[in-house]
Design a protein around this motif. Structure first.
Motif, PDB file in Angstrom:
ATOM      1  N   ILE A 177       0.614  -5.480   9.579  1.00  0.00           N
ATOM      2  CA  ILE A 177       0.159  -5.805   8.229  1.00  0.00           C
ATOM      3  C   ILE A 177      -1.175  -5.135   7.960  1.00  0.00           C
ATOM      4  O   ILE A 177      -1.412  -4.604   6.868  1.00  0.00           O
ATOM      5  N   VAL A 178      -2.051  -5.121   8.954  1.00  0.00           N
ATOM      6  CA  VAL A 178      -3.347  -4.463   8.808  1.00  0.00           C
ATOM      7  C   VAL A 178      -3.155  -2.964   8.611  1.00  0.00           C
ATOM      8  O   VAL A 178      -3.811  -2.345   7.758  1.00  0.00           O
ATOM      9  N   ALA A 225      -1.999  -2.343   5.127  1.00  0.00           N
ATOM     10  CA  ALA A 225      -3.107  -2.539   4.187  1.00  0.00           C
ATOM     11  C   ALA A 225      -4.055  -1.341   4.205  1.00  0.00           C
ATOM     12  O   ALA A 225      -4.497  -0.864   3.150  1.00  0.00           O
ATOM     13  N   GLY A 246      -2.564   1.399   2.287  1.00  0.00           N
ATOM     14  CA  GLY A 246      -2.737   1.202   0.852  1.00  0.00           C
ATOM     15  C   GLY A 246      -4.093   1.674   0.366  1.00  0.00           C
ATOM     16  O   GLY A 246      -4.202   2.328  -0.680  1.00  0.00           O
TER      17      GLY A 246
END
Length: 52
Positions: free
Chosen positions: A7-8, A11, A14
């Motif tokens: 998830i990191v 992110a 992004g």
């Protein structure tokens, strides 16, 4: 921590894609490097989710 790392990475990807969008017209070389880093972060995040 291993559960949150994909998830990191996504992110971070992004944020890097946002940097590519922001710098594309002014600094193409920097934008290309950011794009490569974003692709690496995306592949790493997805790979970690699938194989990790």
């Amino acid at each position: 921590m291993a559960d949150y790392l994909p998830i990191v990475l996504l992110a971070v990807a992004g944020f890097l894609v946002g940097g590519v969008y922001a710098t594309w017209k002014t600094a193409r070389g920097c934008a290309i490097l950011l794009a490569v880093a974003a692709v690496m972060a995306i592949v790493g995040g997805i790979g970690w989710m699938v194989y990790g």
